[in-house]
Design a protein around this motif. Sequence first.
Motif, short mmCIF file in Angstrom:
data_model
loop_
_atom_site.label_atom_id
_atom_site.label_comp_id
_atom_site.label_asym_id
_atom_site.label_seq_id
_atom_site.Cartn_x
_atom_site.Cartn_y
_atom_site.Cartn_z
N ASN A 102 0.81 -1.22 0.00
CA ASN A 102 0.00 0.00 0.00
C ASN A 102 0.85 1.27 0.00
O ASN A 102 0.32 2.36 -0.23
N GLY A 103 2.14 1.15 0.22
CA GLY A 103 3.02 2.31 0.20
C GLY A 103 3.84 2.44 -1.07
O GLY A 103 4.53 3.45 -1.28
N GLU A 104 3.76 1.45 -1.96
CA GLU A 104 4.55 1.49 -3.18
C GLU A 104 4.11 2.62 -4.11
O GLU A 104 4.94 3.38 -4.61
N MET A 105 2.82 2.71 -4.37
CA MET A 105 2.32 3.73 -5.31
C MET A 105 2.59 5.15 -4.81
O MET A 105 3.07 5.99 -5.59
N PRO A 106 2.34 5.48 -3.55
CA PRO A 106 2.69 6.83 -3.10
C PRO A 106 4.18 7.15 -3.28
O PRO A 106 4.53 8.26 -3.68
N PHE A 107 5.04 6.16 -3.02
CA PHE A 107 6.48 6.39 -3.20
C PHE A 107 6.80 6.59 -4.68
O PHE A 107 7.59 7.47 -5.04
N LEU A 108 6.19 5.79 -5.56
CA LEU A 108 6.46 5.91 -6.99
C LEU A 108 5.89 7.19 -7.59
O LEU A 108 6.28 7.59 -8.68
N TYR A 109 4.98 7.83 -6.88
CA TYR A 109 4.47 9.14 -7.30
C TYR A 109 5.33 10.29 -6.77
O TYR A 109 5.02 11.45 -7.01
N GLY A 110 6.39 9.97 -6.04
CA GLY A 110 7.31 11.00 -5.59
C GLY A 110 7.14 11.42 -4.15
O GLY A 110 7.73 12.41 -3.73
N ASN A 111 6.36 10.70 -3.36
CA ASN A 111 6.14 11.04 -1.95
C ASN A 111 7.15 10.35 -1.05
O ASN A 111 7.75 9.35 -1.43
N HIS A 112 7.30 10.88 0.15
CA HIS A 112 8.19 10.29 1.14
C HIS A 112 7.59 8.98 1.68
O HIS A 112 6.39 8.74 1.56
N ALA A 167 14.79 9.69 -5.36
CA ALA A 167 14.50 9.29 -6.74
C ALA A 167 13.75 7.97 -6.73
O ALA A 167 13.90 7.17 -5.80
N ASP A 168 12.94 7.73 -7.75
CA ASP A 168 12.20 6.48 -7.86
C ASP A 168 12.04 6.12 -9.32
O ASP A 168 12.25 6.95 -10.20
N VAL A 169 11.66 4.86 -9.58
CA VAL A 169 11.53 4.39 -10.95
C VAL A 169 10.36 5.05 -11.68
O VAL A 169 10.30 5.00 -12.91
N GLY A 170 9.46 5.68 -10.99
CA GLY A 170 8.36 6.41 -11.62
C GLY A 170 8.81 7.68 -12.33
O GLY A 170 8.05 8.26 -13.11
N GLU A 171 10.04 8.11 -12.08
CA GLU A 171 10.55 9.32 -12.74
C GLU A 171 10.64 9.16 -14.24
O GLU A 171 10.57 10.14 -14.97
N TYR A 172 10.83 7.94 -14.70
CA TYR A 172 10.89 7.71 -16.14
C TYR A 172 9.62 8.20 -16.82
O TYR A 172 9.66 8.72 -17.93
N LEU A 173 8.49 8.04 -16.16
CA LEU A 173 7.22 8.48 -16.74
C LEU A 173 6.92 9.93 -16.42
O LEU A 173 6.44 10.67 -17.28
N ARG A 174 7.18 10.36 -15.18
CA ARG A 174 6.85 11.73 -14.79
C ARG A 174 7.72 12.76 -15.49
O ARG A 174 7.25 13.80 -15.90
#
Length: 180
Positions: A102-112, A167-174
């Motif tokens: 449940n914490g993966e998506m918030p982290f991948l969106y750039g949250n702490h 940094a997170d792997v979601g940065e590739y998309l954002r």
Amino acid sequence: MRPLTEEESKAVFTKLASYIGKNLVHLIDRPDEPYCFRLQKDRVFYVSEASMRLGISVARPNLVSLGTCFGKFSKSGKFKLHITVLDYLAQYAKYKVWIKPNGEMPFLYGNHVLKAHLGRITEDTPEHQGVVVFSMSDIPLGFGVTARSTVDTRKLDPTAIIVFHQADVGEYLRDEETLF
């Protein structure tokens, strides 16, 4: 591409050492083939010496990338790690944090990372230490800096920040348009 100066090398190795500690030696002294760090347009690349010799034949203005981009120097001279270094950080990380599904998506969106999302953390992790963030199934998601030590996290409420996002792997998309 040119070799790093002494000040640039110190900045790069200091930043990497905050995440992988003494395992930094494994990046330099590899058993398969020698690797080195090179600078091209304020970006630091980690490249094998064989590839570097081949890259010399390309003119500097025409060379976009060679090897793995580890990070970039800002205009003020500070070094910032890019998400492309995640595979190496995950492999040699000294301190790790695992987050619940449940914490993966918030982290991948750039949250702490909040305490409510924390699954596990490496024992004796100090405050303000670089950590690699993993999912509970050991997939590296990104990296950050601890806000509190392992001992202090046990006393905090569920909404307290445990890891500051870097940094997170979601940065590739954002940040797709700004990566190059």
